[in-house]
Scaffold this active site. Sequence first.
Site, mmCIF file in Angstrom:
data_model
loop_
_atom_site.group_PDB
_atom_site.id
_atom_site.type_symbol
_atom_site.label_atom_id
_atom_site.label_comp_id
_atom_site.label_asym_id
_atom_site.label_seq_id
_atom_site.Cartn_x
_atom_site.Cartn_y
_atom_site.Cartn_z
ATOM 1 N N ASP A 174 -9.146 9.667 -4.806
ATOM 2 C CA ASP A 174 -8.800 9.879 -3.397
ATOM 3 C C ASP A 174 -8.611 11.374 -3.151
ATOM 4 O OD1 ASP A 174 -7.421 9.336 -0.712
ATOM 5 O OD2 ASP A 174 -7.707 7.305 -1.463
ATOM 6 N N HIS A 179 -3.997 10.932 2.707
ATOM 7 C CA HIS A 179 -4.523 9.587 2.457
ATOM 8 C C HIS A 179 -4.190 9.107 1.047
ATOM 9 C CE1 HIS A 179 -7.650 6.464 1.793
ATOM 10 N NE2 HIS A 179 -7.551 6.273 3.094
ATOM 11 N N SER A 223 -8.446 0.577 3.639
ATOM 12 C CA SER A 223 -7.876 1.375 2.546
ATOM 13 C C SER A 223 -6.501 0.859 2.176
ATOM 14 C CB SER A 223 -7.749 2.844 2.976
ATOM 15 O OG SER A 223 -8.975 3.507 2.953
#
Length: 409
Positions: free
Chosen positions: A139, A172, A325
């Site tokens: 990520d 994120h 996600s």
Amino acid sequence: MPTLTELMEEELRGFGESSARYLIRLRSSANCRDIVRELQATGRSPANQVEALPLINAVFLHLQSPKAFLNHPQVEGVEPDHPLAVIQEKATRLSPGEIRRQASFTRNKPFIPWGIRHIQAPLAWKTATGREIRIGVIDTGVDFAHPDLRDSIAGGINLIHRHLPPLDDNGHGTHISGTIAAGAGQGMSGVAPHAKLYAVKAFDHNGTSFVTDIVKGIDWCVTHGIHIINMSFGMKSYSPALEAAVRNAAKEGVIIIASSGNEGKKGIIDYPARFPTAIAVGATGRNGKIAHFTNRSTQIDIYAPGERIVSTWLNGKYQELSGTSMATSHISGVAALMMAVKPGIGLSSLLAGLQRSAMPISSTARKAGFLGEVNAIRAIRAVARKKPRTPGSRAGAQASAARMPISRR
């Protein structure tokens, strides 16, 4: 016919603005490491222009044109180095007080976001918390200083800037990590609070990456004995190189869990979730139904909460995000609980346990495929009924490994 090294050397001589990123997959008669070493010996392999990808026996290279390589007897295939992006729907910034109220915060106890309570993960913690399970999060990195993640992060690598630690400059990756394994202290608790996280930073501050970076991240995870890889990102284009990396990781016993995408499409999902050796995850909403934004098809393997998910954020804060996600990070956490009660469990057995124990989701869609939402306590009971086998994969064989430092290779 010129050798591969000679062809690549010629391309490097002509490197310029017209050059583009490509992956050259090699046949077994050629070795990617040997070729890159030969190029380095010539002095014509500038940094970031050529790199070996041993997991799939490929070479990353900037080319003006791939034509010269297409019919070479040692080349399996040539493809553009496709871009990818992390998957999220929307964000809502919340103050710590608002988050704690939403999560039914109790003084001196960890708060548990609604999705984690909904899948009944806290009921599973009496049996398993993910201890000794290692999860790679490919990520944007992670906030190493976040109070809820400090005890969960065990290592990682920055594939964007190798000389730097995999710090999150987007948010994120930190959000995903919190849902998976935030530590059970006085802040937030993740699905598997005692699992160990490995931050594999393959995405930049904009949340973008390339197939090459993902392949390198998967390779790092395989090499370092990671049990589960969370892939909360997607792409529309098919990449043979990425499929080969996912397939080869699965052969080593690594479980790969990926997001289906957020366009609300029916009958199609993103790659790498579409690959048969990855677990494809769709999202549900707070109403218990399939979320409006999730891509869905018969290729979805399991659903999990993905709407208005509160988790860790940059600078020790918290944030609410929606997307597949977020659903994927719930499944990665549950997979860690399942592996903790049955070390060495393989992909087919783990997926069967997830689906067999899932709670049904009502739908009027035709040919919707599997329609089940994960349930953590039922999932670990489903796999605990059978006697665990001795770990046989590279990941399983290293199940007792201790914390590893930040890696630069």
